[in-house]
Design a protein around this motif. Sequence first.
Motif, PDB file in Angstrom:
ATOM      1  N   PRO A  28       0.402   5.875  -0.322  1.00 40.34           N
ATOM      2  CA  PRO A  28      -0.502   7.010  -0.532  1.00 40.34           C
ATOM      3  C   PRO A  28      -0.412   7.527  -1.963  1.00 40.34           C
ATOM      4  O   PRO A  28       0.682   7.673  -2.517  1.00 40.34           O
ATOM      5  CB  PRO A  28       0.011   8.048   0.476  1.00 40.34           C
ATOM      6  CG  PRO A  28       1.448   7.693   0.715  1.00 40.34           C
ATOM      7  CD  PRO A  28       1.548   6.206   0.560  1.00 40.34           C
ATOM      8  N   ARG A  78     -19.857   1.803  -2.139  1.00 36.72           N
ATOM      9  CA  ARG A  78     -20.314   3.134  -1.724  1.00 36.72           C
ATOM     10  C   ARG A  78     -21.159   2.972  -0.465  1.00 36.72           C
ATOM     11  O   ARG A  78     -22.290   2.490  -0.523  1.00 36.72           O
ATOM     12  CB  ARG A  78     -21.137   3.789  -2.825  1.00 36.72           C
ATOM     13  CG  ARG A  78     -21.639   5.190  -2.489  1.00 36.72           C
ATOM     14  CD  ARG A  78     -20.534   6.218  -2.646  1.00 36.72           C
ATOM     15  NE  ARG A  78     -21.033   7.574  -2.467  1.00 36.72           N
ATOM     16  CZ  ARG A  78     -20.280   8.661  -2.633  1.00 36.72           C
ATOM     17  NH1 ARG A  78     -19.009   8.535  -2.990  1.00 36.72           N
ATOM     18  NH2 ARG A  78     -20.791   9.859  -2.448  1.00 36.72           N
ATOM     19  N   ASP A 138      -4.998  11.919  -2.015  1.00 37.19           N
ATOM     20  CA  ASP A 138      -5.613  11.864  -0.687  1.00 37.19           C
ATOM     21  C   ASP A 138      -6.167  10.477  -0.366  1.00 37.19           C
ATOM     22  O   ASP A 138      -6.889  10.307   0.607  1.00 37.19           O
ATOM     23  CB  ASP A 138      -6.732  12.897  -0.573  1.00 37.19           C
ATOM     24  CG  ASP A 138      -7.838  12.679  -1.609  1.00 37.19           C
ATOM     25  OD1 ASP A 138      -7.613  11.884  -2.555  1.00 37.19           O
ATOM     26  OD2 ASP A 138      -8.908  13.289  -1.470  1.00 37.19           O
ATOM     27  N   LYS A 139      -5.805   9.466  -1.181  1.00 37.73           N
ATOM     28  CA  LYS A 139      -6.274   8.098  -0.968  1.00 37.73           C
ATOM     29  C   LYS A 139      -5.092   7.147  -0.899  1.00 37.73           C
ATOM     30  O   LYS A 139      -3.933   7.551  -1.031  1.00 37.73           O
ATOM     31  CB  LYS A 139      -7.246   7.682  -2.079  1.00 37.73           C
ATOM     32  CG  LYS A 139      -8.520   8.517  -2.151  1.00 37.73           C
ATOM     33  CD  LYS A 139      -9.416   8.030  -3.269  1.00 37.73           C
ATOM     34  CE  LYS A 139     -10.731   8.808  -3.322  1.00 37.73           C
ATOM     35  NZ  LYS A 139     -10.519  10.230  -3.599  1.00 37.73           N
ATOM     36  N   THR A 140      -5.397   5.868  -0.691  1.00 36.32           N
ATOM     37  CA  THR A 140      -4.367   4.843  -0.606  1.00 36.32           C
ATOM     38  C   THR A 140      -4.561   3.835  -1.729  1.00 36.32           C
ATOM     39  O   THR A 140      -5.670   3.330  -1.941  1.00 36.32           O
ATOM     40  CB  THR A 140      -4.429   4.112   0.752  1.00 36.32           C
ATOM     41  OG1 THR A 140      -4.171   5.047   1.792  1.00 36.32           O
ATOM     42  CG2 THR A 140      -3.395   2.993   0.812  1.00 36.32           C
ATOM     43  N   TYR A 170      -8.294   1.044  -4.951  1.00 38.67           N
ATOM     44  CA  TYR A 170      -8.034   2.484  -4.820  1.00 38.67           C
ATOM     45  C   TYR A 170      -9.368   3.181  -4.589  1.00 38.67           C
ATOM     46  O   TYR A 170     -10.293   3.071  -5.405  1.00 38.67           O
ATOM     47  CB  TYR A 170      -7.370   3.036  -6.079  1.00 38.67           C
ATOM     48  CG  TYR A 170      -7.085   4.521  -6.006  1.00 38.67           C
ATOM     49  CD1 TYR A 170      -6.046   5.003  -5.218  1.00 38.67           C
ATOM     50  CD2 TYR A 170      -7.878   5.432  -6.701  1.00 38.67           C
ATOM     51  CE1 TYR A 170      -5.792   6.367  -5.142  1.00 38.67           C
ATOM     52  CE2 TYR A 170      -7.625   6.794  -6.637  1.00 38.67           C
ATOM     53  CZ  TYR A 170      -6.573   7.256  -5.846  1.00 38.67           C
ATOM     54  OH  TYR A 170      -6.325   8.602  -5.762  1.00 38.67           O
ATOM     55  N   GLY A 171      -9.468   3.867  -3.454  1.00 36.37           N
ATOM     56  CA  GLY A 171     -10.715   4.541  -3.136  1.00 36.37           C
ATOM     57  C   GLY A 171     -11.850   3.536  -3.024  1.00 36.37           C
ATOM     58  O   GLY A 171     -11.770   2.549  -2.302  1.00 36.37           O
ATOM     59  N   ASN A 172     -12.910   3.760  -3.787  1.00 39.89           N
ATOM     60  CA  ASN A 172     -14.077   2.876  -3.762  1.00 39.89           C
ATOM     61  C   ASN A 172     -13.970   1.694  -4.724  1.00 39.89           C
ATOM     62  O   ASN A 172     -14.871   0.858  -4.770  1.00 39.89           O
ATOM     63  CB  ASN A 172     -15.350   3.669  -4.094  1.00 39.89           C
ATOM     64  CG  ASN A 172     -15.626   4.752  -3.077  1.00 39.89           C
ATOM     65  OD1 ASN A 172     -15.250   4.650  -1.923  1.00 39.89           O
ATOM     66  ND2 ASN A 172     -16.287   5.808  -3.520  1.00 39.89           N
ATOM     67  N   SER A 182       0.848  -1.194   0.000  1.00 41.71           N
ATOM     68  CA  SER A 182       0.000   0.000   0.000  1.00 41.71           C
ATOM     69  C   SER A 182       0.877   1.234   0.000  1.00 41.71           C
ATOM     70  O   SER A 182       1.976   1.229   0.567  1.00 41.71           O
ATOM     71  CB  SER A 182      -0.940   0.005   1.214  1.00 41.71           C
ATOM     72  OG  SER A 182      -0.194   0.052   2.421  1.00 41.71           O
TER      73      SER A 182
END
Length: 430
Positions: free
Chosen positions: A146, A228, A149-151, A185-187, A144
Amino acid sequence: MSRTFKGFLLSSLAAGLAFGAQAEEASLEDRIAALEAMVSELKTELAEERVQKDDVVRIEQTVIAEEVDAPKPKTDGFLVGDTTLKFGGFIDADVHVTSLSDGAVAGSSIARDFYIPGATPIGGSETTFTDFTAEPSRFFLSASRPVGDKTLSAHIEMDFLGSGQGNELVSNSYSPRLRRAYMAYGNWLVGQEWSTFQNTSAIPESASFLALPDGMIFVRQPQIRYTRGNWMFAVENPNTTTLNAGARDENLIPDVVARYNLSGDFGNISFAGIARQLRADFGSSEEEVFGYGLSVSGRVMVGAKDDIRFNMVGGEGIGRYVGLAASRSTAVDLNGNLDAIPSYGGLIAWRHPFGKTARFSGGYSGLFIDNPSYLPMTVTSSVQSVFGAILWDVAPNVTLGTELMYGLREEESGADGSITRFTFSTKYAF
């Protein structure tokens, strides 16, 4: 040289000149008194400067000591550049003693390593055998980092079950097989992962690799998933299986899954639905039929420590999603058309901790299939099983387990065959 000292020299020079000019007017005692006053003033200034320097040094030493002694933040893994890597898995050594009422299972079959409902033989002689295996052993690597603003994360996982390479003659060598390989990544999640149609928290804890698969949704496959809030949506790898024309890999539309999750102090419950295009290309004709399935599954706390795990599922054409493909999604009728095969099933299991690190796990599972009448009477009509296991953590991350299970497969003709298996396992997770 400090400003204080320079000032002292200048003052001394000026005082000396003045003293020389007034030598005849001043007495010796006055000159000595003036010099002593200036020396005393100099000492006072030097002492104040030394105290200030000592305070600075003491503060710096204190800060350094605090930085050295301060506890370092714990990290789950290790850093390589700006990427956090984590390696883990477990070593799992199992002993199985298996008794089959009606036949045998080949020594190279994966059904020797864990219970596969559709593989229980019918119509042969009783057989009993013992197997030692470490093939369920597993390892994974995750990463993982950064990104904005996400991972961005990734996970790859393998074990050694079902390998076609090894044998028991000399080395018992077995090839790794891919279980999971995805990035998130994100959603979004892309890659091979547990099907979104499945709630993995409903899987019972067992001493064997897998217990109660008969009515369990159990699939890993490539997919694209969007999450979501409590909702999950996915398109997943399609594949049409038939009872009398083999597995067909001619789908155009992926399987579509929607799932809603509820979780809290009570545990978790998932409601899921799947829609499928079931398609076969026979050259002279292209046939397709619609398939669908609905499920409710989860793990619910009972009291302070106990939990109930459950899975209920039903539909038409859900085939390989349930029971480790104990049935198939479709059948080809006498006119060459595809029929979606209805089936329904489920499982329920109870987990009860006792003592300091021991627990009991047991339950029931079943799958019931409504086969078309034109199929041979030898097709599977139902599979069922029960099991009970006791597991005990004898050291941190080291678990010993014993398990007894019984499974029954029945055909449309009414003939059946059973399996009874005792398992002893030793597992070390790292």
